[in-house]
Design an enzyme around this catalytic site. Structure first.
Site, PDB file in Angstrom:
ATOM      1  N   TYR A  96       0.451  -0.963   0.212  1.00 47.06           N
ATOM      2  CA  TYR A  96      -0.247  -0.200  -0.293  1.00 47.06           C
ATOM      3  C   TYR A  96       0.666   1.191   0.068  1.00 47.06           C
ATOM      4  O   TYR A  96       0.460   2.117  -0.700  1.00 47.06           O
ATOM      5  CB  TYR A  96      -0.957  -0.005   0.989  1.00 47.06           C
ATOM      6  N   GLN A  97       1.967   1.589   1.165  1.00 40.40           N
ATOM      7  CA  GLN A  97       2.713   2.502   1.107  1.00 40.40           C
ATOM      8  C   GLN A  97       3.820   2.639  -0.321  1.00 40.40           C
ATOM      9  O   GLN A  97       3.893   4.310  -0.108  1.00 40.40           O
ATOM     10  CB  GLN A  97       3.624   2.928   2.197  1.00 40.40           C
ATOM     11  N   ASP A 131       0.988   6.476  10.353  1.00 36.71           N
ATOM     12  CA  ASP A 131       2.381   5.805  11.090  1.00 36.71           C
ATOM     13  C   ASP A 131       3.438   6.235  10.567  1.00 36.71           C
ATOM     14  O   ASP A 131       4.358   5.522  10.881  1.00 36.71           O
ATOM     15  CB  ASP A 131       1.501   4.144  10.303  1.00 36.71           C
ATOM     16  N   GLU A 182      -1.487  15.537   9.694  1.00 42.46           N
ATOM     17  CA  GLU A 182      -2.408  14.331   9.832  1.00 42.46           C
ATOM     18  C   GLU A 182      -3.025  14.337  11.330  1.00 42.46           C
ATOM     19  O   GLU A 182      -2.720  15.906  12.139  1.00 42.46           O
ATOM     20  CB  GLU A 182      -1.448  13.766  10.317  1.00 42.46           C
ATOM     21  N   ASP A 188      -6.204  19.164  10.340  1.00 44.95           N
ATOM     22  CA  ASP A 188      -7.500  18.174   9.428  1.00 44.95           C
ATOM     23  C   ASP A 188      -7.573  18.716   8.137  1.00 44.95           C
ATOM     24  O   ASP A 188      -6.514  20.117   7.556  1.00 44.95           O
ATOM     25  CB  ASP A 188      -8.248  18.939   9.883  1.00 44.95           C
ATOM     26  N   GLY A 189      -7.200  17.601   7.320  1.00 45.85           N
ATOM     27  CA  GLY A 189      -6.184  18.064   5.783  1.00 45.85           C
ATOM     28  C   GLY A 189      -7.425  18.924   5.376  1.00 45.85           C
ATOM     29  O   GLY A 189      -7.111  19.322   4.487  1.00 45.85           O
ATOM     30  N   ASP A 242      -3.083   9.964   2.452  1.00 46.83           N
ATOM     31  CA  ASP A 242      -3.814   8.752   3.336  1.00 46.83           C
ATOM     32  C   ASP A 242      -5.114   8.737   4.117  1.00 46.83           C
ATOM     33  O   ASP A 242      -4.310   8.785   5.007  1.00 46.83           O
ATOM     34  CB  ASP A 242      -2.023   7.858   3.389  1.00 46.83           C
ATOM     35  N   SER A 243      -5.793   8.495   4.077  1.00 44.90           N
ATOM     36  CA  SER A 243      -6.578   8.484   4.720  1.00 44.90           C
ATOM     37  C   SER A 243      -7.480   7.198   4.873  1.00 44.90           C
ATOM     38  O   SER A 243      -7.870   6.252   4.449  1.00 44.90           O
ATOM     39  CB  SER A 243      -7.854  10.011   3.867  1.00 44.90           C
ATOM     40  N   SER A 244      -7.992   7.270   6.839  1.00 46.73           N
ATOM     41  CA  SER A 244      -8.622   6.287   7.062  1.00 46.73           C
ATOM     42  C   SER A 244      -9.975   6.303   5.760  1.00 46.73           C
ATOM     43  O   SER A 244     -10.449   7.229   4.750  1.00 46.73           O
ATOM     44  CB  SER A 244      -8.767   6.407   7.948  1.00 46.73           C
TER      45      SER A 244
HETATM   46  N1  AAT Z   1      -0.411   4.064   6.259  1.00 45.40           N
HETATM   47  C1  AAT Z   1      -1.849   3.658   6.014  1.00 45.40           C
HETATM   48  C2  AAT Z   1      -3.055   4.406   6.890  1.00 45.40           C
HETATM   49  C3  AAT Z   1      -4.076   4.877   6.404  1.00 45.40           C
HETATM   50  S1  AAT Z   1      -3.777   5.847   8.177  1.00 45.40           S
HETATM   51  C4  AAT Z   1      -5.420   7.178   8.019  1.00 45.40           C
HETATM   52  C5  AAT Z   1      -4.676   8.342   8.360  1.00 45.40           C
HETATM   53  O1  AAT Z   1      -5.259   9.406   8.188  1.00 45.40           O
HETATM   54  C6  AAT Z   1      -5.002   7.897   9.948  1.00 45.40           C
HETATM   55  O2  AAT Z   1      -3.541   8.124  11.240  1.00 45.40           O
HETATM   56  C7  AAT Z   1      -5.692   8.886  10.261  1.00 45.40           C
HETATM   57  O3  AAT Z   1      -5.985   9.910  12.005  1.00 45.40           O
HETATM   58  C8  AAT Z   1      -5.648   9.886   9.341  1.00 45.40           C
HETATM   59  N2  AAT Z   1      -6.375  11.089   8.734  1.00 45.40           N
HETATM   60  C9  AAT Z   1      -8.087  10.767   9.799  1.00 45.40           C
HETATM   61  N3  AAT Z   1      -9.065  11.674   9.013  1.00 45.40           N
HETATM   62  C10 AAT Z   1      -7.832  13.049   8.278  1.00 45.40           C
HETATM   63  C11 AAT Z   1      -7.991  14.336   8.063  1.00 45.40           C
HETATM   64  N4  AAT Z   1      -9.166  14.150   8.166  1.00 45.40           N
HETATM   65  N5  AAT Z   1      -6.962  14.774   8.143  1.00 45.40           N
HETATM   66  C12 AAT Z   1      -5.958  14.609   8.178  1.00 45.40           C
HETATM   67  N6  AAT Z   1      -5.829  13.376   8.546  1.00 45.40           N
HETATM   68  C13 AAT Z   1      -6.602  12.279   8.370  1.00 45.40           C
HETATM   69  C14 AAT Z   1      -4.875   4.716   6.079  1.00 45.40           C
HETATM   70  C15 AAT Z   1      -5.647   3.006   6.279  1.00 45.40           C
HETATM   71  C16 AAT Z   1      -6.657   2.975   5.128  1.00 45.40           C
HETATM   72  C17 AAT Z   1      -7.679   1.543   5.656  1.00 45.40           C
HETATM   73  C18 AAT Z   1      -8.034   1.152   4.660  1.00 45.40           C
HETATM   74  N7  AAT Z   1      -9.795   0.340   4.677  1.00 45.40           N
END
Ligand code: AAT
Length: 286
Positions: free
Chosen positions: A65-66, A90, A110, A141-142, A159-161
């Site tokens: 993924y990364q 991460d 982040e 917040d992004g 790279d968001s959740s």
């Molecule tokens: N490197 C793979 C991991 C991720 S992490 C996703 C990150 O996005 C988290 O650390 C979370 O805190 C951050 N995040 C969430 N919303 C925001 C926002 N609005 N602004 C900035 N950062 C944010 C990705 C996982 C993918 C999962 C797939 N099922």
């Protein structure tokens, strides 16, 4: 966690199914201001970061993924000097982006400093990305950050959740408009986009949001066993109307790939990532 197994249950995003990991130890658990955070030591996937019950990364397969979310857009750009990472607490994406020989400056925003702190403590093989001098981390917040940056970046990697909780805004069309304005001419964006097995309608909506503001757009795939359905896609957009996203603008030789310690990404994998099953291609592009 039941009988030593963690199950990733999310009835809105992937109803009726769940991936499970056998857990050796719950290393850490807390509720931050934004989300529930768990660090698990698993039997066969190494350390695992879980946010609001959803697997974010495991040590065993995170490189797929990364590397792909970083090198697909970086290699589509002929000169990616200044990069913005949104999310990625991460540190794994930062670790990858700084490898690119043309990248001079990396900014990262982040939302949750607790994810960063816990990753530094428990996921050092990813959080090492934050130690590089090119990386400047902002906690925030992004979506809000994007409003305050104009004509600044060559590549923006989101790279968001998943689109529940704090990341919902990062999938909206208005976010693509903000990213367009934050980019320099010829800029490229790449965002985590979900899997076509469960999110096809949602992918189409996100991709259309991208298409409305970018000259070129496409969906690409990579294989990640610990993500729902075993793979995940990326929404990619370019402001350059002559860009061919499927063909890297910079092609690394096999020797260069090995020197950069890229284990998943290669020029052939880049090309192949854009090949979609016919039904997906038809639904998204026609
Ligand atoms: N490197 C793979 C991991 C991720 S992490 C996703 C990150 O996005 C988290 O650390 C979370 O805190 C951050 N995040 C969430 N919303 C925001 C926002 N609005 N602004 C900035 N950062 C944010 C990705 C996982 C993918 C999962 C797939 N099922």
């Amino acid at each position: 966690i039941r009988n030593g197994w963690f199950s990733e249950i999310q009835e809105d995003l992937w109803p009726g199914q769940s991936f499970s990991l056998k857990v050796k130890k719950v290393v850490h658990e807390e509720k931050s201001k934004y989300q529930d955070i768990k660090i698990l030591e698993t039997e066969t996937f190494g350390m695992c970061l879980v946010l609001d019950g959803i697997i974010q990364c495991t040590q065993r397969d995170e490189f797929s993924y990364q590397e792909m979310i970083s090198f697909l857009p970086l290699c589509c750009h002929p000169n990616p000097r200044k990069v913005l990472i949104v999310g990625g607490g991460d540190g794994g994406v930062a670790r990858e982006v700084v490898k690119h020989p043309l990248v001079e400056e990396v900014h990262q925003v982040e939302i949750d400093d607790r994810v960063v702190e816990l990753s530094k403590k428990y996921l050092p093989s990813m959080a090492c990305g934050f130690e590089n001098k090119k990386v400047k981390l902002t906690i925030g917040d992004g979506f809000e950050y994007m409003k305050n940056h104009k004509n600044e970046f060559d590549v923006i990697i989101t790279d968001s959740s998943d689109p529940v909780g704090p990341a919902v805004s990062l999938f909206q069309e208005s976010y693509y408009e903000l990213m367009k304005n934050a980019l320099r001419p010829g800029g490229i964006v790449c965002s985590q986009g979900g899997t076509y097995w469960t999110d096809l309608e949602y992918i189409k909506k996100t991709l259309n949001g991208c298409k409305n503001h970018f000259a070129k757009s496409a969906f690409a795939l990579t294989s990640v066993p610990s993500y729902p359905c075993g793979h995940i896609g990326f929404v990619i957009g370019s402001l350059d109307e002559n860009a061919n996203l499927k063909e890297p603008a910079i092609k690394f030789t096999t020797g260069e790939i090995d020197n950069l310690n890229l284990r998943y990404y290669s020029t052939d994998v880049h090309r192949g990532a854009f090949a979609l099953p016919r039904y997906v291609e038809k639904f998204l592009y026609e």
